[in-house]
Enzyme design. Structure first.
Site, PDB file in Angstrom:
ATOM      1  N   LEU A 261       0.846  -1.198   0.000  1.00 31.66           N
ATOM      2  CA  LEU A 261       0.000   0.000   0.000  1.00 31.66           C
ATOM      3  C   LEU A 261       0.877   1.242   0.000  1.00 31.66           C
ATOM      4  O   LEU A 261       2.073   1.164   0.290  1.00 31.66           O
ATOM      5  CB  LEU A 261      -0.854  -0.007   1.277  1.00 31.66           C
ATOM      6  CG  LEU A 261      -1.896  -1.121   1.387  1.00 31.66           C
ATOM      7  CD1 LEU A 261      -2.440  -1.190   2.811  1.00 31.66           C
ATOM      8  CD2 LEU A 261      -3.025  -0.898   0.385  1.00 31.66           C
TER       9      LEU A 261
ATOM     10  N   HIS B 250       1.495   1.756   5.739  1.00 33.39           N
ATOM     11  CA  HIS B 250       2.261   0.579   6.187  1.00 33.39           C
ATOM     12  C   HIS B 250       2.125   0.351   7.694  1.00 33.39           C
ATOM     13  O   HIS B 250       1.876  -0.780   8.128  1.00 33.39           O
ATOM     14  CB  HIS B 250       3.742   0.731   5.823  1.00 33.39           C
ATOM     15  CG  HIS B 250       4.008   0.657   4.355  1.00 33.39           C
ATOM     16  ND1 HIS B 250       5.277   0.677   3.822  1.00 33.39           N
ATOM     17  CD2 HIS B 250       3.186   0.566   3.286  1.00 33.39           C
ATOM     18  CE1 HIS B 250       5.220   0.601   2.502  1.00 33.39           C
ATOM     19  NE2 HIS B 250       3.947   0.543   2.152  1.00 33.39           N
TER      20      HIS B 250
ATOM     21  N   LYS C  68       8.787  -1.935   1.464  1.00 31.45           N
ATOM     22  CA  LYS C  68       9.638  -0.833   1.911  1.00 31.45           C
ATOM     23  C   LYS C  68       8.988   0.482   1.491  1.00 31.45           C
ATOM     24  O   LYS C  68       8.224   0.468   0.525  1.00 31.45           O
ATOM     25  CB  LYS C  68      11.063  -0.923   1.338  1.00 31.45           C
ATOM     26  CG  LYS C  68      11.232  -1.236  -0.139  1.00 31.45           C
ATOM     27  CD  LYS C  68      10.673  -0.432  -1.217  1.00 31.45           C
ATOM     28  CE  LYS C  68      10.884   0.997  -1.400  1.00 31.45           C
ATOM     29  NZ  LYS C  68      10.270   1.561  -2.606  1.00 31.45           N
TER      30      LYS C  68
HETATM   31  N1  LIG Z   1      10.327  -3.743  -3.259  1.00 34.13           N
HETATM   32  C1  LIG Z   1      10.211  -3.102  -4.392  1.00 34.13           C
HETATM   33  O1  LIG Z   1      11.014  -3.293  -5.305  1.00 34.13           O
HETATM   34  C2  LIG Z   1       9.089  -2.120  -4.590  1.00 34.13           C
HETATM   35  C3  LIG Z   1       8.789  -1.685  -5.883  1.00 34.13           C
HETATM   36  C4  LIG Z   1       7.742  -0.777  -6.045  1.00 34.13           C
HETATM   37  C5  LIG Z   1       7.024  -0.327  -4.945  1.00 34.13           C
HETATM   38  N2  LIG Z   1       7.364  -0.750  -3.702  1.00 34.13           N
HETATM   39  C6  LIG Z   1       6.593  -0.291  -2.495  1.00 34.13           C
HETATM   40  O2  LIG Z   1       5.318  -0.926  -2.545  1.00 34.13           O
HETATM   41  C7  LIG Z   1       4.308  -0.036  -2.083  1.00 34.13           C
HETATM   42  C8  LIG Z   1       3.246   0.128  -3.173  1.00 34.13           C
HETATM   43  O3  LIG Z   1       3.862   0.721  -4.302  1.00 34.13           O
HETATM   44  P1  LIG Z   1       3.206   0.604  -5.769  1.00 34.13           P
HETATM   45  O4  LIG Z   1       4.192   1.113  -6.723  1.00 34.13           O
HETATM   46  O5  LIG Z   1       2.672  -0.777  -5.946  1.00 34.13           O
HETATM   47  O6  LIG Z   1       1.996   1.648  -5.612  1.00 34.13           O
HETATM   48  P2  LIG Z   1       0.606   1.635  -6.379  1.00 34.13           P
HETATM   49  O7  LIG Z   1       0.022   2.977  -6.196  1.00 34.13           O
HETATM   50  O8  LIG Z   1       0.796   1.100  -7.756  1.00 34.13           O
HETATM   51  O9  LIG Z   1      -0.247   0.548  -5.571  1.00 34.13           O
HETATM   52  C9  LIG Z   1      -0.833   0.793  -4.307  1.00 34.13           C
HETATM   53  C10 LIG Z   1      -2.219   0.157  -4.283  1.00 34.13           C
HETATM   54  O10 LIG Z   1      -2.801   0.325  -2.990  1.00 34.13           O
HETATM   55  C11 LIG Z   1      -4.218   0.483  -3.194  1.00 34.13           C
HETATM   56  N3  LIG Z   1      -4.824   1.096  -1.989  1.00 34.13           N
HETATM   57  C12 LIG Z   1      -4.646   2.365  -1.549  1.00 34.13           C
HETATM   58  N4  LIG Z   1      -5.351   2.542  -0.404  1.00 34.13           N
HETATM   59  C13 LIG Z   1      -5.964   1.358  -0.117  1.00 34.13           C
HETATM   60  C14 LIG Z   1      -6.811   0.896   0.941  1.00 34.13           C
HETATM   61  N5  LIG Z   1      -7.195   1.686   1.956  1.00 34.13           N
HETATM   62  N6  LIG Z   1      -7.231  -0.404   0.927  1.00 34.13           N
HETATM   63  C15 LIG Z   1      -6.894  -1.216  -0.102  1.00 34.13           C
HETATM   64  N7  LIG Z   1      -6.102  -0.824  -1.133  1.00 34.13           N
HETATM   65  C16 LIG Z   1      -5.640   0.438  -1.138  1.00 34.13           C
HETATM   66  C17 LIG Z   1      -4.312   1.361  -4.434  1.00 34.13           C
HETATM   67  O11 LIG Z   1      -5.564   1.276  -5.046  1.00 34.13           O
HETATM   68  C18 LIG Z   1      -3.179   0.792  -5.301  1.00 34.13           C
HETATM   69  O12 LIG Z   1      -3.646  -0.203  -6.204  1.00 34.13           O
HETATM   70  C19 LIG Z   1       5.018   1.256  -1.710  1.00 34.13           C
HETATM   71  O13 LIG Z   1       5.260   1.285  -0.337  1.00 34.13           O
HETATM   72  C20 LIG Z   1       6.321   1.204  -2.483  1.00 34.13           C
HETATM   73  O14 LIG Z   1       7.377   1.885  -1.817  1.00 34.13           O
HETATM   74  C21 LIG Z   1       8.360  -1.651  -3.507  1.00 34.13           C
END
Ligand SMILES: NC(=O)c1ccc[n+]([C@@H]2O[C@H](COP(=O)([O-])OP(=O)(O)OC[C@H]3O[C@@H](n4cnc5c(N)ncnc54)[C@H](O)[C@@H]3O)[C@@H](O)[C@H]2O)c1
Length: 362
Positions: A79, A84, A102
């Site tokens: 999320l 988090h 992260k």
């Molecule tokens: N480890 C890695 O390589 C890596 C890569 C990218 C992102 N991340 C981390 O992962 C997390 C998400 O990043 P992302 O790029 O996937 O973002 P994103 O915006 O693509 O995805 C987040 C999702 O959360 C959903 N969401 C928001 N509020 C919500 C709620 N209350 N209940 C249910 N769903 C909800 C949104 O609709 C969205 O689909 C971040 O913390 C980011 O730092 C990590």
């Protein structure tokens, strides 16, 4: 109660199936010891598409619905950063094991509360530091241990993009993300530095951050014109530069940027300098070959050695494999999120230093 190491498949729910959550869902679905029982996302089209692709039986909306559901042993949280801490703490209090993306949290206080919650609940709290699972990083671990490069005294570590400001709007909001480029890409780079150096404590940070390009509308796209409508929030940094002093006297030059009118060095670059040699890890544009160079004198002359190592393996399949293994091991106290907390404390010191304009202690 969650399953222990002796019962049937681990029942997992993925919360948030945007960019990286969808990768989590695929990795859990492919794990032979996991049943992906539910997924949740606030956007119906997104959650329905992933659920249909993977045949997930329960499709939920808000994260609270997952915690209220029966038959879940572990959750994977992907999320926006500000969610988090509350979601992780609620999941741990519900007796679930947690894989939380992260950065662990947007503040040190939240990160500490998450680790405390894991310890109190006696459950696993892991953060995907997926880059350290790469084959080239594993090679460097072995090489630095034997034959080694002599005493290590300095590290240059960076992830520098020309125009790579994250696409989803929440990444550009301090309230939702806790910061910009540093809190986004910094955890991975810092993790590699501390991991390869054997987890030394970071003593001080001196840093500056800038958000000039993002606020000017630059840096959103590598191919399109600057966005200059001024309607979008951008109150985070697009560049952070820090100088860290570690226990034992090692110094680290650390630079992270989402945007800059400069060469586009997308992905992590790491140079570790020792008295008898040096190593460089540089996977430009996620290359998985030719990512490691070793510098040392051979026959009395400077030489560059390019080991044939495989840079693959830093994906979420590795993260999920290790998360499930941690749960199955039963050694849950060893996986309480404290490693991620230490990264959060360093990033916080970098932000504090930038705010006060002086070196700060950790
Ligand atoms: N480890 C890695 O390589 C890596 C890569 C990218 C992102 N991340 C981390 O992962 C997390 C998400 O990043 P992302 O790029 O996937 O973002 P994103 O915006 O693509 O995805 C987040 C999702 O959360 C959903 N969401 C928001 N509020 C919500 C709620 N209350 N209940 C249910 N769903 C909800 C949104 O609709 C969205 O689909 C971040 O913390 C980011 O730092 C990590």
């Amino acid at each position: 109660m969650p399953l222990t190491s002796s019962s049937g498949p681990l029942r997992v729910a993925v919360i948030g199936v945007g960019g990286v959550g969808a990768a989590h869902a695929h990795a859990f679905a492919a794990h032979p010891d996991v049943e992906l029982v539910a997924l949740a996302d606030a956007v119906p089209g997104r959650r329905d598409a992933v659920a249909a692709e993977l045949g997930v039986p329960r499709v939920l909306g808000d994260w609270r619905e997952v915690l209220a559901a029966d038959g879940v042993d572990a959750v994977s949280i992907a999320l926006p950063n500000a969610l988090h801490a509350p979601v992780t703490i609620a999941a741990l209090e519900a007796g679930l094991h947690v894989l939380c993306e992260k950065p662990l949290a947007t503040t040190v206080a939240d990160a500490r509360a998450m680790v405390d919650a894991a310890r109190t609940a006696g459950r696993v709290l892991e953060v995907p530091f997926n880059h350290r699972k790469r084959g080239d990083v594993a090679f460097l671990e072995r090489y630095l241990a034997d034959p080694g490069i002599g005493e290590i005294y300095h590290v240059r570590a960076s992830w520098r993009r020309r125009a790579g400001i994250a696409a989803a709007g929440w990444f550009r909001s301090r309230e939702l993300a806790g910061g910009g480029a540093l809190i986004d890409l910094g955890p991975h780079v810092l993790d590699l530095v501390l991991h390869l150096l054997g987890e030394p404590a970071v003593r001080t940070a001196s840093a500056a951050v800038h958000g000039r390009l993002g606020t000017a509308g630059y840096g959103r796209s590598r191919s399109a014109a600057p966005v200059r409508d001024g309607h979008d929030v951008f109150d985070v940094e697009d560049l952070a530069s820090a100088f860290l002093r570690l226990d034992g006297g090692v110094s680290v030059q650390f630079e992270i940027s989402w945007a800059g009118h400069a060469a586009d060095d997308e992905d992590i670059s790491l140079e570790i300098l020792g008295v008898d040699g040096g190593v460089r890890l540089f996977s430009r544009w996620y290359a998985t070959e030719g990512t490691v160079e070793v510098f040392r004198d051979v026959g009395g002359v400077p030489a560059v050695i390019r080991p044939a190592v495989d840079g693959r393996g830093g994906d979420h399949h590795s993260v999920v494999r290790d998360f499930v293994a941690a749960i199955r091991s039963g050694a849950w106290a060893e996986h309480d999120g404290s490693l991620a907390l230490r990264r959060t404390e360093v990033l916080d010191a970098v932000y504090r230093s930038a705010t006060v304009g002086a070196e700060v202690e950790l």
